[in-house]
Motif scaffolding. Structure first.
Motif, short mmCIF file in Angstrom:
data_model
loop_
_atom_site.label_atom_id
_atom_site.label_comp_id
_atom_site.label_asym_id
_atom_site.label_seq_id
_atom_site.Cartn_x
_atom_site.Cartn_y
_atom_site.Cartn_z
N ASP A 234 20.33 72.85 -72.00
CA ASP A 234 21.29 72.74 -70.90
C ASP A 234 21.54 71.29 -70.55
O ASP A 234 20.90 70.37 -71.05
CB ASP A 234 20.80 73.52 -69.67
N GLU A 235 22.51 71.09 -69.64
CA GLU A 235 22.91 69.74 -69.23
C GLU A 235 21.75 69.00 -68.55
O GLU A 235 21.59 67.78 -68.73
CB GLU A 235 24.10 69.83 -68.29
N GLU A 236 20.98 69.70 -67.75
CA GLU A 236 19.89 69.05 -67.02
C GLU A 236 18.90 68.40 -67.99
O GLU A 236 18.53 67.22 -67.82
CB GLU A 236 19.17 70.07 -66.14
N GLN A 237 18.49 69.15 -69.01
CA GLN A 237 17.55 68.58 -69.96
C GLN A 237 18.22 67.52 -70.84
O GLN A 237 17.58 66.54 -71.24
CB GLN A 237 16.91 69.68 -70.81
N TYR A 238 19.48 67.70 -71.13
CA TYR A 238 20.22 66.71 -71.90
C TYR A 238 20.22 65.35 -71.18
O TYR A 238 19.91 64.31 -71.78
CB TYR A 238 21.65 67.22 -72.09
N HIS A 239 20.52 65.36 -69.90
CA HIS A 239 20.50 64.10 -69.14
C HIS A 239 19.09 63.53 -69.09
O HIS A 239 18.91 62.31 -69.16
CB HIS A 239 21.03 64.34 -67.72
N ALA A 240 18.10 64.42 -69.00
CA ALA A 240 16.71 63.95 -68.96
C ALA A 240 16.32 63.28 -70.27
O ALA A 240 15.57 62.29 -70.27
CB ALA A 240 15.78 65.13 -68.67
N THR A 278 23.41 69.83 -76.89
CA THR A 278 23.28 70.99 -75.99
C THR A 278 23.73 72.27 -76.68
O THR A 278 24.58 72.24 -77.57
CB THR A 278 24.11 70.79 -74.72
#
Length: 317
Positions: A234-240, A278
């Motif tokens: 997901d986007e959250e882990q991608y940004h992380a 993602t």
């Protein structure tokens, strides 16, 4: 924070019409996206996958008119595709030979039944019995391959390095992959292949690193691999992941919106290009699922240039 498996692998073809015929008619995969290289719009970017382009099933190709790859280390050297069961491998062995493709026969490698072969441009491939592991794919009802034998997605990806230490530091210290076992290199038993797994593990979530110090450095070209992408859900882990690469001082591309997924690119110490991608939004974001891959589609930022881009592309089928 971990990758959940292999997302896609991108290779290079200089004979894209032949490539299209082989992967759809012989390998029975669906062309789910007929687009262009977003950084080089003169070239097709074709995506072959299951019926809906599920993450982890994509084998993609850049259409570049370049000389053949000169094989060597500092590169990805084999792409594995998954099937379910020995009967499937036996079917494939006969099917490939009937299509004029030489195979090495079915043998056990790293504890799994495996069938190694090459595509018409020398792209090194293998089929492996995954025992039904990994996310279930969606069979393609127009495939020439029976549903029970269709390719289920990407399996272990094999890369070559002359020396392991720095690559191991990045795999374990940056990407959180886990070293789980070793086996003898089938091409040179004096060398060792090191297996790293991600997420819950399994053949869909492994990177195999062959230490091959005797090889020359690869010269990239047709029949070779451009990069491998790993799944983040997901986007959250991608940004992380982006923050993690920056905090650890790993040079990277920064966040890149590929429209069908979000990407981050970086090279491991031996020069192999990695991508973090993602799972979504997916290939149906701009096409009807029933007609995926039938016409050239472009991400929105390229649409104003459609006429010029399409005029520069040759038909592939």
């Amino acid at each position: 924070m971990e990758f959940t498996g292999i997302h896609h692998l991108t290779a290079v073809s200089s004979r894209i019409s032949e490539n299209y015929r082989f992967y759809t008619q012989v390998m029975g995969m669906r062309l789910v996206k007929r687009s262009v290289n977003q950084d080089d719009v003169s070239a097709y970017h074709l995506f072959y996958a299951d019926a809906v382009g599920s993450p982890g099933t994509d084998l993609t190709f850049f259409d570049w008119k370049v000389p053949p790859e000169k094989r060597g280390t500092h590169s990805i050297i084999r792409t594995t595709l998954r099937v379910n069961g020995q009967a499937a491998l036996e079917w494939w062995n006969e099917h490939l030979r009937g299509a004029g493709v030489a195979t090495e026969g079915i043998h056990e490698l790293d504890g799994r039944l495996t069938l190694r072969f090459e595509d018409p441009e020398g792209q090194r491939l293998a089929l492996v019995d995954d025992g039904g592991a990994g996310d279930p794919p969606t069979p393609w009802d127009r495939s020439p391959v029976p549903p029970e034998h269709q390719v289920r997605g990407l399996g272990p990806i094999v890369m070559s390095v002359p020396e392991l230490r720095m690559t191991d530091m990045v795999l374990t210290g940056v990407t959180n992959m886990r070293p789980v076992r070793r086996y003898a290199d089938p091409d040179n038993p004096r060398n060792t292949v090191h297996v790293y797994e991600m997420g819950a593990g399994g053949p869909h979530a492994e990177l195999h690193v062959a230490v091959q110090p005797e090889l020359p450095v690869v010269r990239p070209g047709a029949g070779g691999v451009h990069h491998v992408a790993f799944r983040t859900p997901d986007e959250e882990q991608y940004h992380a992941w982006g923050r993690r690469l920056n905090e650890l001082g790993v040079r990277n591309s920064g966040e890149v919106d590929r429209y069908y997924f979000r990407s981050l690119y970086f090279r491991e110490p031996n020069g192999v290009l990695f991508e973090i991608a993602t799972d979504g939004p997916g290939f149906a974001v701009d096409e009807d699922a029933a007609t995926l891959g039938e016409s050239v589609v472009l991400p929105p930022f390229l649409e104003p240039r459609r006429a010029a881009i399409v005029a520069g592309l040759k038909p592939i089928d």
